[in-house]
Design a protein around this motif. Sequence first.
Motif, short mmCIF file in Angstrom:
data_model
loop_
_atom_site.label_atom_id
_atom_site.label_comp_id
_atom_site.label_asym_id
_atom_site.label_seq_id
_atom_site.Cartn_x
_atom_site.Cartn_y
_atom_site.Cartn_z
N HIS A 1 32.45 46.28 31.12
CA HIS A 1 33.03 45.13 30.41
C HIS A 1 34.24 44.61 31.17
CE1 HIS A 1 30.56 45.82 26.87
NE2 HIS A 1 30.80 47.09 27.05
N TYR A 2 34.27 43.30 31.35
CA TYR A 2 35.45 42.67 31.96
C TYR A 2 36.72 43.02 31.17
CZ TYR A 2 33.83 39.37 35.57
OH TYR A 2 33.36 38.79 36.71
N ALA A 3 36.61 43.08 29.85
CA ALA A 3 37.78 43.36 29.01
C ALA A 3 38.43 44.69 29.37
CB ALA A 3 37.40 43.32 27.54
N ASP A 4 37.62 45.69 29.72
CA ASP A 4 38.18 46.99 30.11
C ASP A 4 38.95 46.86 31.42
OD1 ASP A 4 36.93 48.11 27.90
OD2 ASP A 4 35.19 48.80 29.04
N MET A 5 38.41 46.08 32.34
CA MET A 5 39.08 45.86 33.61
C MET A 5 40.42 45.17 33.39
SD MET A 5 37.64 43.70 36.87
CE MET A 5 36.38 44.89 37.34
N GLU A 6 40.41 44.13 32.58
CA GLU A 6 41.64 43.39 32.33
C GLU A 6 42.66 44.22 31.57
OE1 GLU A 6 40.56 39.60 30.68
OE2 GLU A 6 39.80 38.90 32.61
N ALA A 7 42.19 45.09 30.68
CA ALA A 7 43.11 45.98 29.95
C ALA A 7 43.81 46.94 30.91
CB ALA A 7 42.35 46.76 28.87
N ALA A 8 43.17 47.23 32.04
CA ALA A 8 43.77 48.10 33.06
C ALA A 8 44.63 47.32 34.05
CB ALA A 8 42.67 48.86 33.80
N GLY A 9 44.80 46.01 33.80
CA GLY A 9 45.66 45.20 34.66
C GLY A 9 44.98 44.64 35.90
N ILE A 10 43.66 44.66 35.92
CA ILE A 10 42.90 44.15 37.07
C ILE A 10 42.14 42.90 36.63
CG2 ILE A 10 41.09 44.67 38.77
CD1 ILE A 10 43.61 46.40 39.10
N ILE A 11 42.18 41.87 37.47
CA ILE A 11 41.43 40.64 37.20
C ILE A 11 40.45 40.40 38.34
CG2 ILE A 11 43.22 39.60 35.76
CD1 ILE A 11 44.09 37.95 38.20
N SER A 12 39.46 39.58 38.08
CA SER A 12 38.41 39.33 39.07
C SER A 12 38.17 37.83 39.22
CB SER A 12 37.12 40.04 38.65
OG SER A 12 36.11 39.83 39.60
N PRO A 13 39.05 37.14 39.94
CA PRO A 13 38.90 35.70 40.07
C PRO A 13 37.74 35.29 40.98
CG PRO A 13 40.69 36.45 41.46
CD PRO A 13 40.23 37.64 40.66
N VAL A 14 37.25 34.09 40.72
CA VAL A 14 36.26 33.47 41.59
C VAL A 14 37.02 32.93 42.80
CG1 VAL A 14 34.61 31.57 41.82
CG2 VAL A 14 34.80 32.80 39.65
N ILE A 15 36.57 33.29 44.00
CA ILE A 15 37.21 32.73 45.20
C ILE A 15 36.31 31.72 45.89
CG2 ILE A 15 38.77 34.69 45.53
CD1 ILE A 15 36.88 35.57 47.85
N ASN A 16 35.04 31.69 45.49
CA ASN A 16 34.12 30.69 46.02
C ASN A 16 32.94 30.58 45.06
OD1 ASN A 16 33.11 28.87 48.09
ND2 ASN A 16 31.54 30.41 48.45
N ILE A 17 32.46 29.35 44.89
CA ILE A 17 31.25 29.15 44.09
C ILE A 17 30.44 28.05 44.74
CG2 ILE A 17 32.25 27.52 42.43
CD1 ILE A 17 30.52 29.31 40.33
#
Length: 139
Positions: free
Chosen positions: A44-60
Amino acid sequence: MFMTETEITVRYAETDKMGVVYHANYLIWCEVARTDFIEKAGFHYADMEAAGIISPVININLNYKQSVTYPEKVIVKSWIESYSKLRTIYGYEIVNAAGVVVADGTSTHVLLKRGSDRPVRLDRYFPEWHDKYIELSER
């Protein structure tokens, strides 16, 4: 290859005056499908964000092949196109009810500590997620 399928029903608000889906909404559909892919992989993305990590899009990149209109249903297929410890490229294919590919593309993501511009490695912060992505990208 591990691939998920996410059904999207076109909402009237996603269309222009001609009833055609506005192009930016395809990006939202890809995000919905990517989140579904991650959840079906067991994370879950929410678990990642709760740990202070984000996952931005750098290209689409999206290739539009055919219009979609209200009130069609589409399936967004998603998979891991490419994976490394620092970068994940997800693939997408949007298919209408007749089985025609109406759009396809990829999105590239990195991981960052919130507030930083420096990429971090998935294997150091989420080793189970990393192991699963290695497995899924090799299928």
